[in-house]
Design an enzyme around this catalytic site. Sequence first.
Site, PDB file in Angstrom:
ATOM      1  NE  ARG A   1      -4.224  -1.526   0.261  1.00  0.00           N
ATOM      2  CZ  ARG A   1      -4.403  -2.789  -0.122  1.00  0.00           C
ATOM      3  NH1 ARG A   1      -3.449  -3.434  -0.751  1.00  0.00           N
ATOM      4  NH2 ARG A   1      -5.557  -3.394   0.098  1.00  0.00           N
TER       5      ARG A   1
ATOM      6  CB  SER B   1      -9.203  -1.992   4.098  1.00  0.00           C
ATOM      7  OG  SER B   1      -9.385  -3.255   3.539  1.00  0.00           O
TER       8      SER B   1
ATOM      9  CD  GLU C   1      -6.075   0.876   2.396  1.00  0.00           C
ATOM     10  OE1 GLU C   1      -6.407   1.299   1.285  1.00  0.00           O
ATOM     11  OE2 GLU C   1      -6.437  -0.217   2.851  1.00  0.00           O
TER      12      GLU C   1
HETATM   13  N1  EPU Z   1     -10.995 -11.327   9.545  1.00  0.00           N
HETATM   14  C1  EPU Z   1     -11.634 -11.284  10.769  1.00  0.00           C
HETATM   15  N2  EPU Z   1     -12.847 -10.655  10.844  1.00  0.00           N
HETATM   16  C2  EPU Z   1     -13.434 -10.089   9.769  1.00  0.00           C
HETATM   17  C3  EPU Z   1     -12.801 -10.160   8.515  1.00  0.00           C
HETATM   18  C4  EPU Z   1     -11.569 -10.772   8.415  1.00  0.00           C
HETATM   19  O1  EPU Z   1     -11.135 -11.799  11.772  1.00  0.00           O
HETATM   20  O2  EPU Z   1     -14.524  -9.504   9.934  1.00  0.00           O
HETATM   21  C5  EPU Z   1      -9.660 -11.955   9.474  1.00  0.00           C
HETATM   22  C6  EPU Z   1      -9.681 -13.408   9.024  1.00  0.00           C
HETATM   23  O3  EPU Z   1      -8.683 -14.079   9.746  1.00  0.00           O
HETATM   24  C7  EPU Z   1      -9.288 -13.328   7.568  1.00  0.00           C
HETATM   25  C8  EPU Z   1      -8.314 -12.172   7.594  1.00  0.00           C
HETATM   26  O4  EPU Z   1      -8.859 -11.254   8.549  1.00  0.00           O
HETATM   27  O5  EPU Z   1      -8.677 -14.489   7.116  1.00  0.00           O
HETATM   28  C9  EPU Z   1      -8.113 -11.481   6.275  1.00  0.00           C
HETATM   29  O6  EPU Z   1      -9.371 -11.005   5.784  1.00  0.00           O
HETATM   30  P1  EPU Z   1      -9.553 -10.643   4.241  1.00  0.00           P
HETATM   31  O7  EPU Z   1      -9.155 -11.788   3.384  1.00  0.00           O
HETATM   32  O8  EPU Z   1     -10.923 -10.089   4.045  1.00  0.00           O
HETATM   33  O9  EPU Z   1      -8.462  -9.524   3.969  1.00  0.00           O
HETATM   34  P2  EPU Z   1      -8.043  -8.186   4.770  1.00  0.00           P
HETATM   35  O10 EPU Z   1      -6.652  -8.367   5.271  1.00  0.00           O
HETATM   36  O11 EPU Z   1      -9.078  -7.760   5.748  1.00  0.00           O
HETATM   37  C10 EPU Z   1      -6.944  -7.141   2.649  1.00  0.00           C
HETATM   38  C11 EPU Z   1      -7.000  -5.825   1.928  1.00  0.00           C
HETATM   39  C12 EPU Z   1      -8.299  -5.755   1.107  1.00  0.00           C
HETATM   40  C13 EPU Z   1      -8.306  -6.894   0.111  1.00  0.00           C
HETATM   41  C14 EPU Z   1      -8.208  -8.216   0.890  1.00  0.00           C
HETATM   42  C15 EPU Z   1      -8.105  -9.428  -0.022  1.00  0.00           C
HETATM   43  C16 EPU Z   1      -5.755  -4.305   3.365  1.00  0.00           C
HETATM   44  C17 EPU Z   1      -5.818  -3.150   4.301  1.00  0.00           C
HETATM   45  N3  EPU Z   1      -6.928  -4.744   2.883  1.00  0.00           N
HETATM   46  O12 EPU Z   1      -8.040  -7.125   3.567  1.00  0.00           O
HETATM   47  O13 EPU Z   1      -8.308  -4.530   0.393  1.00  0.00           O
HETATM   48  O14 EPU Z   1      -9.485  -6.892  -0.671  1.00  0.00           O
HETATM   49  O15 EPU Z   1      -7.021  -8.206   1.712  1.00  0.00           O
HETATM   50  O16 EPU Z   1      -6.819  -9.509  -0.548  1.00  0.00           O
HETATM   51  O17 EPU Z   1      -4.659  -4.779   3.051  1.00  0.00           O
HETATM   52  C18 EPU Z   1      -9.047  -2.269   0.524  1.00  0.00           C
HETATM   53  O18 EPU Z   1      -7.856  -1.940   0.502  1.00  0.00           O
HETATM   54  O19 EPU Z   1      -9.969  -1.405   0.597  1.00  0.00           O
HETATM   55  C19 EPU Z   1      -9.393  -3.673   0.504  1.00  0.00           C
HETATM   56  C20 EPU Z   1     -10.660  -4.086   0.588  1.00  0.00           C
END
Ligand code: EPU
Length: 340
Positions: A167, A241, A336
């Site tokens: 990012r 996010s 972010e």
């Molecule tokens: N999780 C929770 N609770 C929740 C949601 C997720 O505990 O309500 C935990 C779970 O362990 C899950 C992990 O968080 O496995 C990761 O969740 P997710 O795959 O949804 O990814 P994220 O880390 O929350 C990041 C990016 C997203 C992108 C996804 C998929 C960042 C800040 N965000 O989210 O990007 O779509 O990975 O690759 O790095 C954005 O930047 O706006 C965005 C949506």
Amino acid sequence: MIAARIEQDVELRHLNTFHVGARAKFLATITEVEELRSVLQWQQQQQVPFMLIGQGSNILFKADYPGLIIELHTRGVEVVSETDTYIDVKVQAGEIWHDFVLHSLQQGWYGLENLSLIPGTVGAAPVQNIGAYGTEVKDSLLELDALELASGQLRRFDNADCHFNYRQSYFKQEGKDRFIICAVTFRLSRKSQPKIEYPALKAALAAVKPEHLTPQLVSDTVCAIRRSKLPDPGVIGNAGSFFWNPHIDQQQFLRLQQRYPELPGYADQDGVKIPAAWLIERAGWKGYREGDVGVHKDHALVLVNYGNATGAELVALSEKIQASVLDKFAIQLWPEVRIV
Ligand code: EPU
């Protein structure tokens, strides 16, 4: 000199995906780079600040904006070179990211499928090195052209010049407020090379035989996953996010894991990346609502505006979440989303 239309005292609610009300002193809509140069000259004469806005999908207006907001509506997709294995395609900054991803898939140009359905424009994508499902924009970006504000000249940056990181890019750090990205050239593959190691994507495609795994299917699956857990900004105001996923060092991770054995973490060269969503959910915020602001019920990393929330209310909620995560886990979360 090309005259661009400049509006005064403009309501911004429809220009940000949080749909918060705020006003800008001036708004200019640009359809070609020459107009951009003339608008920037005008802005300097007026001695007001300026900022760019793409689709307004990563921004939170905390207050009215006292300067000029520039909307880039430059359009165009041009093949600049091709071989049997790849194609280089130059895309104007104002193109909508997801439309370009779909266009590239239709043409048989591959590499962007994991980045389907990310809101925003092509010009904004390299600034924060957008990423999802195991892919980042840096993986396909060949070079970009940016207008240098000091000289008024277009300057070319190759991939390495952009200093990409999670990012992050040159344009958010040393180059911040010094350049405006006008066009981005991608090197896309003619060969299908699906990347499905990201756990949620792998799980969703587990039953698919390798010979049936196409970039179009990966794109459709990414869209389905996103739609299942991220609220549609057309329905509920949000900016995806809200916080970055924090990095902590290995020792802190091991200490926390003793108390929370189920704590997820992804090790990299700097330490361990923790999902901020996990921390926020365990701190009790998932599904929280207070008036018109809240934390989405399906994804704890997404702050939402249920109707008439103000930017200040959303910022206040984000600060409460930061304080509570810091208190419970000794981890500092950073937004972010760009707060203006
Ligand atoms: N999780 C929770 N609770 C929740 C949601 C997720 O505990 O309500 C935990 C779970 O362990 C899950 C992990 O968080 O496995 C990761 O969740 P997710 O795959 O949804 O990814 P994220 O880390 O929350 C990041 C990016 C997203 C992108 C996804 C998929 C960042 C800040 N965000 O989210 O990007 O779509 O990975 O690759 O790095 C954005 O930047 O706006 C965005 C949506």
